[in-house]
Design a protein around this motif. Structure first.
Motif: not given
Length: 133
Positions: A101-116
């Motif tokens: 879960i942390q990796a999904l969030h950390d490797h997103a380019d922005n907050g919107q992508e992390a949330r998605a």
């Protein structure tokens, strides 16, 4: 949610559902214009959290920040400070899943992508458990 030794503990289903709820409210990831740093943090200045940080209560988040762990990996926090079993009990998730879960969030380019990404993952996991999202 149950309380063990004064600490609120979620089941895995509750944690997955909670992440979805927080993501839909735009409370996961940085919030531009609120002084948030681009680095992943359990608690941002805006009050938002990373995916894993959203699972902790305010006192736990304050403790992490006070210990200088606000931007540390969950593995480091669990193994070096809090204990793997404690983290897993509080979240209802394995450390391996929390790292994911942390990796999904950390490797997103922005907050919107992390949330998605987090919402998609949590919804998929809930569907495997035949739980409504």
């Amino acid at each position: 949610m149950q309380i063990i030794n004064g600490v609120k503990c979620r089941t895995r289903v509750e944690s997955l559902s909670h992440i979805i709820e927080r993501a839909k409210k735009n409370k996961i990831g940085i919030e531009h214009g609120k002084g948030d740093d681009d680095s992943c943090q359990y608690l941002f200045k805006s009050g938002n959290n990373c995916g894993v940080g959203s699972l902790f209560d305010k006192n736990q988040l304050k403790w992490l920040k006070k210990q200088g762990l606000n931007d540390s990996s969950i593995s480091y926090v669990a193994q070096g400070f809090v204990g793997k079993k404690n983290i897993e009990t509080v979240t209802g998730m394995t450390l391996k899943e929390l790292v994911h879960i942390q990796a999904l969030h950390d490797h997103a380019d922005n907050g919107q992508e992390a949330r998605a990404r987090l919402t998609a993952y949590c919804e998929e996991e809930l569907s495997k458990l035949n739980q409504p999202t």
